[in-house]
Each structure stands twice: as structure tokens, then as C-alpha cells.
Scaffold this active site. Structure first.
Site, PDB file in Angstrom:
ATOM      1  N   TYR A  31       3.600 -39.943  -9.533  1.00 44.88           N
ATOM      2  CA  TYR A  31       3.132 -39.100  -8.418  1.00 44.88           C
ATOM      3  C   TYR A  31       2.395 -37.883  -8.966  1.00 44.88           C
ATOM      4  O   TYR A  31       2.929 -36.775  -8.980  1.00 44.88           O
ATOM      5  CB  TYR A  31       4.329 -38.653  -7.576  1.00 44.88           C
ATOM      6  CG  TYR A  31       5.064 -39.818  -6.942  1.00 44.88           C
ATOM      7  CD1 TYR A  31       4.501 -40.521  -5.887  1.00 44.88           C
ATOM      8  CD2 TYR A  31       6.307 -40.222  -7.420  1.00 44.88           C
ATOM      9  CE1 TYR A  31       5.152 -41.599  -5.318  1.00 44.88           C
ATOM     10  CE2 TYR A  31       6.967 -41.302  -6.854  1.00 44.88           C
ATOM     11  CZ  TYR A  31       6.390 -41.982  -5.805  1.00 44.88           C
ATOM     12  OH  TYR A  31       7.039 -43.045  -5.235  1.00 44.88           O
ATOM     13  N   TRP A  35       2.929 -33.122  -3.486  1.00 45.49           N
ATOM     14  CA  TRP A  35       3.501 -33.755  -2.291  1.00 45.49           C
ATOM     15  C   TRP A  35       4.177 -32.694  -1.433  1.00 45.49           C
ATOM     16  O   TRP A  35       4.823 -31.783  -1.971  1.00 45.49           O
ATOM     17  CB  TRP A  35       4.531 -34.824  -2.679  1.00 45.49           C
ATOM     18  CG  TRP A  35       4.023 -36.225  -2.586  1.00 45.49           C
ATOM     19  CD1 TRP A  35       4.261 -37.105  -1.585  1.00 45.49           C
ATOM     20  CD2 TRP A  35       3.188 -36.920  -3.533  1.00 45.49           C
ATOM     21  NE1 TRP A  35       3.617 -38.301  -1.830  1.00 45.49           N
ATOM     22  CE2 TRP A  35       2.950 -38.216  -3.026  1.00 45.49           C
ATOM     23  CE3 TRP A  35       2.595 -36.580  -4.748  1.00 45.49           C
ATOM     24  CZ2 TRP A  35       2.177 -39.167  -3.677  1.00 45.49           C
ATOM     25  CZ3 TRP A  35       1.822 -37.517  -5.396  1.00 45.49           C
ATOM     26  CH2 TRP A  35       1.607 -38.790  -4.872  1.00 45.49           C
ATOM     27  N   ASP A 162       9.887 -44.265   2.652  1.00 54.37           N
ATOM     28  CA  ASP A 162       8.786 -45.215   2.776  1.00 54.37           C
ATOM     29  C   ASP A 162       9.165 -46.616   3.265  1.00 54.37           C
ATOM     30  O   ASP A 162       8.559 -47.134   4.180  1.00 54.37           O
ATOM     31  CB  ASP A 162       8.070 -45.360   1.430  1.00 54.37           C
ATOM     32  CG  ASP A 162       7.667 -44.016   0.832  1.00 54.37           C
ATOM     33  OD1 ASP A 162       8.015 -42.968   1.396  1.00 54.37           O
ATOM     34  OD2 ASP A 162       6.988 -44.021  -0.212  1.00 54.37           O
ATOM     35  N   GLU A 392      14.611 -40.336  -9.866  1.00 56.76           N
ATOM     36  CA  GLU A 392      14.131 -40.270  -8.483  1.00 56.76           C
ATOM     37  C   GLU A 392      15.280 -40.543  -7.509  1.00 56.76           C
ATOM     38  O   GLU A 392      15.413 -39.866  -6.491  1.00 56.76           O
ATOM     39  CB  GLU A 392      13.005 -41.301  -8.318  1.00 56.76           C
ATOM     40  CG  GLU A 392      12.269 -41.231  -7.007  1.00 56.76           C
ATOM     41  CD  GLU A 392      11.033 -42.123  -6.995  1.00 56.76           C
ATOM     42  OE1 GLU A 392      10.852 -42.939  -7.941  1.00 56.76           O
ATOM     43  OE2 GLU A 392      10.228 -42.006  -6.040  1.00 56.76           O
TER      44      GLU A 392
HETATM   45  C1  GLC Z   1       7.848 -41.393  -2.312  1.00 49.94           C
HETATM   46  C2  GLC Z   1       9.027 -40.940  -1.458  1.00 49.94           C
HETATM   47  C3  GLC Z   1       8.645 -39.644  -0.750  1.00 49.94           C
HETATM   48  C4  GLC Z   1       8.229 -38.605  -1.770  1.00 49.94           C
HETATM   49  C5  GLC Z   1       7.161 -39.130  -2.734  1.00 49.94           C
HETATM   50  C6  GLC Z   1       6.935 -38.205  -3.913  1.00 49.94           C
HETATM   51  O1  GLC Z   1       6.752 -41.723  -1.563  1.00 49.94           O
HETATM   52  O2  GLC Z   1       9.397 -41.930  -0.562  1.00 49.94           O
HETATM   53  O3  GLC Z   1       9.711 -39.180   0.024  1.00 49.94           O
HETATM   54  O4  GLC Z   1       7.766 -37.462  -1.141  1.00 49.94           O
HETATM   55  O5  GLC Z   1       7.534 -40.378  -3.249  1.00 49.94           O
HETATM   56  O6  GLC Z   1       8.139 -37.944  -4.583  1.00 49.94           O
END
Ligand code: GLC
Length: 422
Positions: A31, A35, A162, A392
Site C-alpha cells: 500500500y 490511505w 474489502d 496487517e
Molecule cells: C485494505 C484494507 C483497508 C485499508 C487498506 C490499507 O484495503 O481492507 O481497510 O485501509 O488496506 O491498509
């Protein structure tokens, strides 16, 4: 004690390493952007050792706010090929490229905590307040357009959970036939068994393509999206956030805003019973297109306590679920009821425990007077991280790690553990 001090040091090191200058990435490979709700929780972690940096995390998020108040779920401050769908697929954003959907609006609640812990930050609070209010107004306009006092989501990613099974039946209405070819990146970083399935991904991308085709016109999306589900998690988080925003408005002497927000709190308190499922004896998401309740007891169902709802019969029913689930798993709170046939202990939001959700459940239960239950959730969270590190999510049966490592929000939740958990 020594091991704890070492974990503290590791947690701070993760937040520093994932810092991209004013904002954090949830995880550097999987990621690599900012976010939305991750940043809110990350601010709490920063606040334990760098208050200025904590406020900046939220301020940077709000620097990506659109003129209509919308705050995106991802902000693409810099390019990174390691994630799909990137900015070219979304085609959204104003000052900076962003996604076109939002995420659970937990920011007002976190800002209230930052401010309570540091009253000298009044100027920063006063600058953020109108931005938070504009975002909440956006929610009232585009995510509660039937005036029910609940949050209707237009995308599973928006819920932050998700691949929860709550989206399976409503998701079947999404036509994936026209999805342009794409290459997933998540499964090149992580074991596919821990991730959403290909069918789910096709649905996520189809909804992105649909939103983009409207030019991210959220009035049109709300009217025509094939996916419109009242999410129990966002509804509870938003009710709590409105209470916190109201407290901030009062602290700032914003009486007109306070009256406006109070009206929405009252509406949510009246309307949220629509998400009580008598058959499941639980708070459950509900498809607004078919009217059908999901029937799933998930970790989000327990956010009713965080939302500040008080209803003895319903609370007792939720606490009975809590006790039952507590005997089935070693670590609370699994993202899906372990007695559900679809429970999978390692597959993302179909079983694993998430530290941030536990933070809200644990504090919510304690604040509601269910002190022992709240303490168990918070103690389990600390035990998971002490055992397995800053992953995570975690397998609720044995605490094994799942998903990405060196996760920012997991590090943050470790740092804000309460005295009793130390
Ligand atoms: C995934 C999770 C979400 C989170 C993202 C970044 O998409 O489901 O809740 O914000 O990852 O960690």
C-alpha cells in the site's frame, strides 16, 4: 518488560520508516500511498512521541479534500507501480490525484482524542474543524441520501473491510463483463490465499470503472450504482464521529454547526434500528436495493458500543455473541463469526483479527460499562502483536500473522495500548 520496550522501539521505527514526509504509507510495498482511515489511526500512534507529526498526518489527508467536501480513500502523492488500481485507472482528484471513493469517517473521533490530549493545539483544531464538517456534510448528502441515518456505501473498498461476506450477495448484481483487462499487484506481494478472490477483484474494478464513467459524480453514483449497501461498520463509525464532531463544535463555540450536527445524531439514533437483524439478533449490514439484511455477524457488528448506542435488549444480544465467539477463538475479535460456514482464519476480512477494529470495539465496550469485555479485546490485541509482530491482521485461532508486515496502523495501536495492557 524488555520485550515490550523492544516492541515499542520497533513500532516507532515502523512509523518513521513508513513516513513519506507529512503522511504515512500503510505498508511500503502493498500500500504505497496515503490511505484515509489508516492515516487517522496512524496519527494516534505518532501522538505518543511526536504531536506535531500526528496533526500533520490528518492535515495532509485533508489537503486532498475535494471542493465539495469529499475526502478520498487513497491519495496518490507520488507515483508507485506497486499498486493496482493506480491514479490512471481512477482518473480522480483535484489538487492531487486520488481515488474516487471514501473510507470509514473515523477522523473526527481521532482529532477529538488528539485535541483532548493536547489542548494547546486549538489553532490546528480550529483549522481542521470546517474541513471535517464539510466531509460529514458530504456524507449526509451522498451516503445517506434516503435520510435513514445510516451510511450507504457504493464500494466494498469504501467500507475498509474489502472482502467481507456481507458484500457477496449484493455484489452479484455487479456486471463484470465489460472490465478492461488489468493486472493485480497485491497477489505478487502476498499469498493469494490471504487476499480477496479474482471474482471479488473484478467487481471492485467494475465499480471503479463505473464511477469513473460518471466523472465521479456522486449524485449519479448514488442513484445508479449497482452496489448500494448500508454498511453497519461505517454507520456506527459515523454516528460516533458525529458525536465527537459535535463535542468539537461546542468546544470551539460553533453553535450553528453544533445544532446541525446534533440534528444528524438524533436522526441516526432514530434510524439505525433499520440495521438490527432480528433473525441474527445482531447489528448487520443491509442491501438498500433489495432491502435484505446480510445476516452476518462480523467484527463491525460490535461497533454499536463505539457508536454510543444504548439499548439493553440489543446490547445483551451482542454480549451473548461476544461470549460465544470468545469461547471459539483464542484471540478476539475475528472479522467474521467463527460459527459461520464461510469463516476462513487467514483470508483478510473473512476471519482475521484487525488491531484497529479491536481498538474501537475495546474502547467502545469499556466506555459503555462492559469493562471486562473491553479489557479482553484490548489485551488480546496487545498479545497478538507481542506474539507475532506488526502484521496487517492475525489468525484468531492461534495468533499467526496474515497479510503485510511492518504495518503502520498496527504499530500505532500498539503504541496507544492502555496502562492495563502494558
Ligand atoms: C485494505 C484494507 C483497508 C485499508 C487498506 C490499507 O484495503 O481492507 O481497510 O485501509 O488496506 O491498509
Amino acid at each position: 518488560m524488555e520485550a515490550t520496550a523492544q516492541r515499542d522501539e520497533e513500532a516507532r521505527a515502523i512509523l518513521r520508516a513508513n513516513d513519506r514526509g507529512g503522511y504515512s504509507v500503510p505498508n511500503r510495498r502493498v500500500y504505497p500511498f496515503q490511505w484515509n482511515w489508516d492515516s487517522a489511526f496512524v496519527a494516534l500512534g505518532f501522538a505518543t512521541f511526536d504531536r506535531d507529526r500526528a496533526w500533520r498526518e490528518i492535515e495532509t489527508l485533508f489537503a486532498a479534500q475535494w471542493r465539495d467536501g469529499f475526502v478520498p480513500h487513497i491519495v496518490f502523492w507520488q507515483d508507485d507501480p506497486g499498486y493496482f488500481p493506480g491514479p490512471d485507472r481512477w482518473q480522480a482528484g483535484e489538487q492531487v490525484r486520488t481515488s474516487g471513493i471514501t473510507q470509514p469517517p473515523v477522523a473526527a473521533s481521532i482529532v477529538r482524542t488528539l485535541w483532548n490530549d493536547d489542548p494547546s493545539s486549538r489553532d490546528r483544531l480550529a483549522t481542521l474543524f470546517p474541513k471535517l464538517l464539510a466531509w460529514h456534510r458530504w456524507f449526509w448528502r451522498h451516503r445517506d441520501f434516503e435520510d435513514r441515518g445510516v451510511v450507504v456505501t457504493m464500494h466494498p473498498w469504501e467500507t475498509g473491510r474489502d472482502n467481507s461476506p456481507e458484500w457477496d450477495v449484493p455484489g452479484a448484481a455487479i456486471d463484470t463483463a465489460g472490465v478492461e483487462p488489468y493486472v493485480r499487484r497485491d497477489t505478487s506481494h502476498l499469498d493469494a490465499a490471504m487476499r480477496p478472490t479474482q471474482l471479488e477483484y473484478d467487481r471492485y474494478v467494475a465499480l471503479v470503472d463505473f464511477g469513473r464513467s460518471t466523472g465521479w459524480d456522486h449524485a449519479r453514483i448514488a442513484a445508479h450504482s449497482p452496489f448500494r449497501v448500508a454498511d453497519i461498520g461505517m454507520s456506527m463509525i459515523f454516528l460516533r464521529a458525529n458525536r465527537d464532531l459535535l463535542a468539537l463544535a461546542e468546544a470551539l463555540g460553533e453553535s450553528a454547526a453544533a445544532a446541525e450536527i446534533a440534528g444528524h445524531v438524533a436522526r441516526a439514533e432514530r434510524g439505525i434500528g433499520w440495521l438490527w437483524d432480528d433473525d441474527a439478533q445482531s447489528w448487520c449490514s443491509r442491501d438498500t436495493i433489495t432491502g435484505r439484511p446480510s445476516g452476518f455477524v462480523t467484527s463491525a457488528s460490535f461497533l454499536s458500543f463505539w457508536a454510543g448506542l444504548v439499548d439493553p435488549a440489543r446490547d445483551a444480544a451482542m454480549l451473548a455473541h461476544f461470549e460465544r465467539i470468545g469461547t471459539r477463538v483464542r484471540y478476539l475479535m475475528p472479522s467474521l463469526d467463527p460459527d459461520d460456514p464461510g469463516f476462513q482464519m487467514l483470508r483478510y476480512w473473512r476471519g482475521p483479527v484487525w488491531a484497529v477494529v479491536n481498538y474501537m470495539i475495546g474502547h467502545g465496550l469499556s466506555e459503555a460499562g462492559h469493562v471486562e469485555a473491553g479489557a479482553r479485546v484490548l489485551a488480546d490485541t496487545t498479545a497478538l502483536i507481542a506474539r507475532s509482530g506488526f502484521y496487517e491482521a492475525f489468525d484468531p485461532t492461534d495468533g499467526a500473522p496474515t497479510g503485510g508486515d511492518t504495518f503502520s496502523w498496527t504499530a500505532a495501536i500498539w503504541l496507544v495500548r492502555t496502562e492495563q495492557q502494558r
